[in-house]
Structure formats: C-alpha cells, structure tokens
Design a protein around this motif. Sequence first.
Motif, PDB file in Angstrom:
ATOM      1  N   ALA A  78       0.824  -1.206   0.000  1.00 55.52           N
ATOM      2  CA  ALA A  78       0.000   0.000   0.000  1.00 55.52           C
ATOM      3  C   ALA A  78       0.859   1.256   0.000  1.00 55.52           C
ATOM      4  O   ALA A  78       0.563   2.230  -0.698  1.00 55.52           O
TER       5      ALA A  78
ATOM      6  N   GLY B  86       1.084   3.706  -3.117  1.00 56.89           N
ATOM      7  CA  GLY B  86       0.662   5.071  -2.842  1.00 56.89           C
ATOM      8  C   GLY B  86       1.689   6.086  -3.305  1.00 56.89           C
ATOM      9  O   GLY B  86       1.341   7.148  -3.845  1.00 56.89           O
TER      10      GLY B  86
ATOM     11  N   THR C 180       1.495   6.231  -7.152  1.00 58.54           N
ATOM     12  CA  THR C 180       0.312   6.982  -7.572  1.00 58.54           C
ATOM     13  C   THR C 180       0.527   8.475  -7.409  1.00 58.54           C
ATOM     14  O   THR C 180       0.149   9.282  -8.278  1.00 58.54           O
TER      15      THR C 180
ATOM     16  N   LEU D  92       1.853  10.227   0.130  1.00 58.89           N
ATOM     17  CA  LEU D  92       1.331   8.961  -0.354  1.00 58.89           C
ATOM     18  C   LEU D  92      -0.092   9.174  -0.824  1.00 58.89           C
ATOM     19  O   LEU D  92      -0.805  10.010  -0.279  1.00 58.89           O
ATOM     20  N   ALA D  93      -0.506   8.408  -1.798  1.00 56.23           N
ATOM     21  CA  ALA D  93      -1.880   8.504  -2.297  1.00 56.23           C
ATOM     22  C   ALA D  93      -2.583   7.190  -2.042  1.00 56.23           C
ATOM     23  O   ALA D  93      -2.232   6.174  -2.603  1.00 56.23           O
ATOM     24  N   GLY D  94      -3.557   7.224  -1.150  1.00 61.61           N
ATOM     25  CA  GLY D  94      -4.333   6.026  -0.872  1.00 61.61           C
ATOM     26  C   GLY D  94      -3.566   4.952  -0.139  1.00 61.61           C
ATOM     27  O   GLY D  94      -3.883   3.770  -0.255  1.00 61.61           O
ATOM     28  N   ALA D  95      -2.521   5.330   0.616  1.00 68.25           N
ATOM     29  CA  ALA D  95      -1.693   4.336   1.290  1.00 68.25           C
ATOM     30  C   ALA D  95      -2.336   3.896   2.590  1.00 68.25           C
ATOM     31  O   ALA D  95      -1.889   4.239   3.677  1.00 68.25           O
TER      32      ALA D  95
ATOM     33  N   HIS E 245      -6.938   1.661  -4.620  1.00 66.80           N
ATOM     34  CA  HIS E 245      -6.202   2.930  -4.583  1.00 66.80           C
ATOM     35  C   HIS E 245      -5.925   3.493  -5.973  1.00 66.80           C
ATOM     36  O   HIS E 245      -5.502   4.641  -6.100  1.00 66.80           O
TER      37      HIS E 245
END
Length: 427
Positions: A182, A186, A189, A242-245, A330
């Motif tokens: 994740a 993330g 991303t 981080l994106a969506g981690a 994510h």
Amino acid sequence: MRLAVQVAVQIAHESRAELGADSLSKQAGFRSPVQLIAATTGLSAGDAAGLVKVGEATAPRTDLVGQRMPAKYPAVQAALSSGALGAPAASLIVTFLDRACVGQEAGKVAEVEGRLVNRAQGLSLDDVRRLVKSAEAVLEESRLEAREHERRAQRSATMFERDGNLHLNLITPIEEGAAIKAAVDGYVTAQFQARKDASDAGEASVMGEADTDRRTVAMMRADAFTVFCTHVLGCEAEKTTLAGATVIVRVDAGDLQAGVGHGSIDGADQPVSIAAIRRMAASGAVIPCVLDSAGEILDFGRERRLFTRAQKLALVERDGGCAMCGLPPHMTKVHHIRWWQRDAGPTDLANGILLCETCHHRIHDNGWDIRIDNPPGTSKNSTGKNGTGKNGTGVSARARVWFIPPPSIDPTRTPRLGGRARYDIAA
C-alpha cells in the motif's frame, strides 16, 4: 483444446513407469511424457504437465472390478468437452481441487467444483486464479491459520551488492506485506499525479530534458524504498506524500466476534484468518471495515459533488476496486452513474461506482451501460446508459454490478459481471 487434453493423457498412459523401456516417451527419446508433449507441441513443461493433469482428472475411470466410473471431476470434464472452459483454466481448478479435497466431504468438493466451473467461464486466466483463491476460503478455511504460520516461517529479506547496485529480495506473508504494498503503490500513484499536474500546468514544455520525469513504475517503486528508509533514518522531510496508502481489512462482524471464519485485504487475492486480522488491527495503518456495523452517514444527495472517503470505502466492499477491470481500490475514483451535471445525479452510494481512469473513459466514450442489481430489501436497482441510472440510497455488499457492452462490440448486448462478485465463489 479438448483433443489436446485427450492426446496428452493417452501419451501419459502409454508412458507410465511400469512399462519401462517400452514406454512411448522413452521410445521417442524422452525421459517423461511431459517432455515428449512439450517438445512436440511447443508448450512449456509446466503447461504440458497441466494438460496431463487435466486429462487424468477428466478421463473415464474403472473400479477394481472393471466397472466404469465417472471422471474424477465431472463438472470440469463437461465444461472442457463443450468448449466452455479452456485447458489452462481447467488446470488451475483441478490443481486446487486435488490439494483442497483431502479430508473434505465428497459432496462439498463437488459443490465447489460446480461453482468454480460455472463462474470461471468467460474469465481470463488471471481472473480464474483470483476465483480459485476465493474458493480456498470455502474448502480450506480451517487450514488458513496453519498455512499463515508456515508462510510466516518462510519470510526473509536478503541484500547483496553487485555491479554497483544493491539487490533486495523480500518474502513476507500477505497480511504483513499489505502495508508495504500500500505504501509503495501510494508513492507511485502520487508521482504519476504530480507528473500529470505538471503537464496540465504547462510546466513540461519549459522544463529541461534532464528534469522531465521519465521514470518507469519499477523505478518509482525502487525510489519509494529509498524515500521511506531515508525518512526513517531522520531526513529533514516533514512528510512523505502517499496517495491512498491505507490497508483495509474486511471481515464479517459475527465471524470477528466468534473468532472463526476468514476475511480479506483490499488489493490481495489471498484470504486471511481471523487471527491474522486481529493482529493486523493492532497496526495504526490498518482500517478494519466490519460489515453490518454502525457507521457515519454515507449519503449526501445533491449537497456535495465529490464522494467522501467513507463512501469510497463502502463502495470498495461491493466493487473490490475498478468494477470493470479489477485494478486495486487505490487506483480508482468514485464516479457518478448518473452524471452530476448532465443528469443531476446525486452523490449517493447507489449512484456511485469505482472505476479507474481508463475504464471511466471507455464507458463514457463508447456507450457502455451500467446496471446494479441489489438484493431484496436494499436500495433500488440502478441502471444507466453512459453512466445514467435511477436514484437510490445505500449500497449492499451483495449487490452485483453489470456492464452492458454497446451493439458495436456485442450485438446481443449480453451483460458482463463486474465488481467483487466476479471473483467471489460465494456470490
């Protein structure tokens, strides 16, 4: 493909060990029937062995007194004979059943076999693998925790230098590796979003060639480990973007309370035991999503345009990720089935669907329809053309998402199952 399976099993029969030097494979100059089949068909040894395994599992049998018996897996045999199932998919199912049927009741094995064969038709080989993983939770639930202990005992990390590079090799159980995956995904991303933002702002045209971000996904993943480890060692960066981690673990409330059953991790195919979920819940980076429990209000009608994070978490339970292609959560966004501006569609769960950017454009541009069938007692069905639909409130994890292709792709417009139900053997 059916003929290839029949030929493969006959070659294996004529090359059985008790024939010695008279076996067909040895007479042809090969050590085994698998090598003979691989050499004559151009398949790999693994694929050739799969043909033999499928052939043996679907061939007619005889008992000790010579009376004919049905095939070991009759549902696989019927689907293979009709062409509804290919040999590679049949091999995955047979391999799983051979492993999982030990100690199981024959009726339960036959039930799972039938459901697997029925659901596997029309799926890609990768999707069949995910379907088989779902079946593990049905036949091997009692063994999940023991196998998790085995995998944990196999965890390792090796590091060595070669040619000026540091080589890393990490093996860790999925319930522990989910946080790593994740975080790295993330970071990747976030880097792609930064690249897109720079392009949209026109910065790419004025940046020097050396400053243009041309990294591949593999390069970004490598950079992610460097960023994270440097941060831990005390770098000056205040925050790592981080994106969506976030690791999301899903479990039934009754199973969690009773300490039995299993759960799942978003973005991972392997089911996990209740014991593993309880261990993961102690981590601050894990959000336990307990089904049927009270939570915040998830429907906002027309008061807001963007779906909230809580709404996305609820939709992940139904869609599993991109409802169309299966990318992990994510890498998706929540999109309105009935468009916000054109159709005055509400920002409600019944009007939301998880899609990656590619599938979102495909649906909008190519004329696909979406239909969401909810079970009785939940929200109304939602259907739509190019993302249009009927309004409803709420969302059910048991709902099924259907994508209806345009006539240019399928003149019959046969609906295609999407969402989590596509890989759920129990759905």
